[in-house]
Design an enzyme around this catalytic site. Structure first.
Site, PDB file in Angstrom:
ATOM      1  CD  GLN A  72      55.652  26.842  30.414  1.00 57.60           C
ATOM      2  OE1 GLN A  72      55.230  26.984  31.551  1.00 57.60           O
ATOM      3  NE2 GLN A  72      54.853  26.533  29.403  1.00 57.60           N
ATOM      4  CB  SER A  73      58.143  34.017  32.101  1.00 59.86           C
ATOM      5  OG  SER A  73      58.178  34.974  33.126  1.00 59.86           O
ATOM      6  CG  ASN A  74      57.648  30.472  37.279  1.00 57.47           C
ATOM      7  OD1 ASN A  74      56.751  29.694  37.005  1.00 57.47           O
ATOM      8  ND2 ASN A  74      58.916  30.102  37.431  1.00 57.47           N
ATOM      9  CB  CYS A  76      55.291  36.497  31.988  1.00 62.48           C
ATOM     10  SG  CYS A  76      56.693  37.417  31.296  1.00 62.48           S
TER      11      CYS A  76
END
Ligand SMILES: *Cc1c(COP(=O)(O)O)cnc(C)c1O
Length: 325
Positions: A72-74, A76
């Site tokens: 759930q990387s912001n 990325c």
């Protein structure tokens, strides 16, 4: 150097006084800086770093960007959006596995058309070099951005953020005694500390640690010091930041990265119900909880002005869903 960036966001981001919350914590003036409103595909702190990183990629003739992060990387998600604007190809190396019903940031990565590699347990780009080599064999010029966008180039975004803050402070005619941020890969905190040196600001920057694992095998404080030195070299200035200025509070990270606890739930609910502002479950929920806990325990001097720097993360709300309630 500070003016060599590729524009991706809307700056300055607003600062507002939290009138209702300041009544809950009597004796403190609490403000918020809204980097959740940077404007790039739902915003966040990575926008500022990417303005410098993508400038560097474009300026040096790269055509492809690869970066990594948690499922759930912001970082990325914002990189995927930034690459579209800069017309660069984007590869994301994400922890976890392909999901039949993607949501939150992952849904947005897919909507933005990023090329995604899933790497199950590793979430910090352990496979990035290998994948980058494969892409180079196909003739692509690959620019590698480390997880979190935290290197000497990315952190310059937060040096400039402090110049922005200084202008806002001068206009408002106040000073902030404390600035709270969630801290994880160190780019934000190192940039702010170096930015204080340039602007002469003297707020105590308190990083609430999010991820209890070490950063590249060393404690986060050491990595932040390293970034400050490298950033100062880039800007051709001398850094006088000492290790005592690097405050990383580890009280609140024990559940581990991305694990929701009563703390984050409490913080998210409080800010939503007092001010109508949304925090995210991974970073700002934990960071804000740290701040209110320290206020409740009387650890900060009364009568002071406190700034919570909202670093974004909104889409993760829709991944955590009803577990937030
Ligand atoms: C990445 C991130 C942070 C942490 O910033 P670092 O520069 O990695 O320390 C904080 N908040 C949000 C919402 C983030 O996405």
């Amino acid at each position: 150097m500070l003016d060599r960036y590729f524009k991706l966001g809307f700056f300055p981001t607003p600062i507002e006084r939290l009138e209702n919350l300041s009544k809950v914590f009597n004796g403190y003036n609490i403000f918020i800086k809204r980097d959740d409103l940077t404007g790039l595909a739902t915003g966040g702190n990575k926008t500022r770093k990417l303005e410098y990183l993508l400038y560097d990629a474009l300026n040096n003739g790269y055509d492809t960007v690869i970066t990594a992060g948690a499922y759930q990387s912001n970082h990325c998600r914002q990189t995927a959006a930034a690459c579209r604007k800069a017309r660069l190809e984007c590869y994301l190396v994400l922890g976890g596995e392909a999901e039949p019903e993607p949501d939150g940031n992952l849904l947005l990565d897919i909507l933005l058309g990023a090329n995604i590699h899933y790497t199950t347990r590793s979430r910090r780009g352990e496979k990035m070099d290998e994948i980058a080599d494969g892409l180079r064999k196909q003739g692509k010029k690959v620019y590698i951005i480390p997880y979190g966008g935290s290197n000497a180039t990315g952190m310059i975004g937060y040096v400039r953020a402090m110049v922005e803050l200084k202008e806002q402070i001068d206009e408002m005619g106040i000073e902030f005694h404390y600035i709270f941020i969630p801290t994880s890969s160190g780019g934000t905190q190192s940039g702010m500390l170096l930015g204080e040196e340039i602007t002469g600001l003297k707020s105590r920057i308190i990083g609430i640690n999010i991820d209890k694992e070490e950063t590249y095998g060393i404690p986060l404080e050491d990595y932040i010091m390293k970034l400050i030195e490298e950033g100062a070299d880039k800007l051709r200035i001398k850094a006088h930041v000492s290790k005592e200025d690097v405050i990383v509070v580890r009280e609140y990270d024990s559940a581990g990265y991305g694990v929701l606890t009563e703390n984050e739930r409490k913080a998210i609910k409080l800010l939503a119900e007092t001010e109508g502002i949304l925090l995210d479950p991974v970073y700002t929920g934990r960071g804000f909880f740290g701040m209110i806990d320290m206020l409740e325990k009387g650890m900060l001097e009364k009568g002071t002005n406190i700034l919570f720097w909202h670093t974004g993360g909104t889409p993760a709300i829709f991944h955590y869903g009803k577990s937030l309630l």
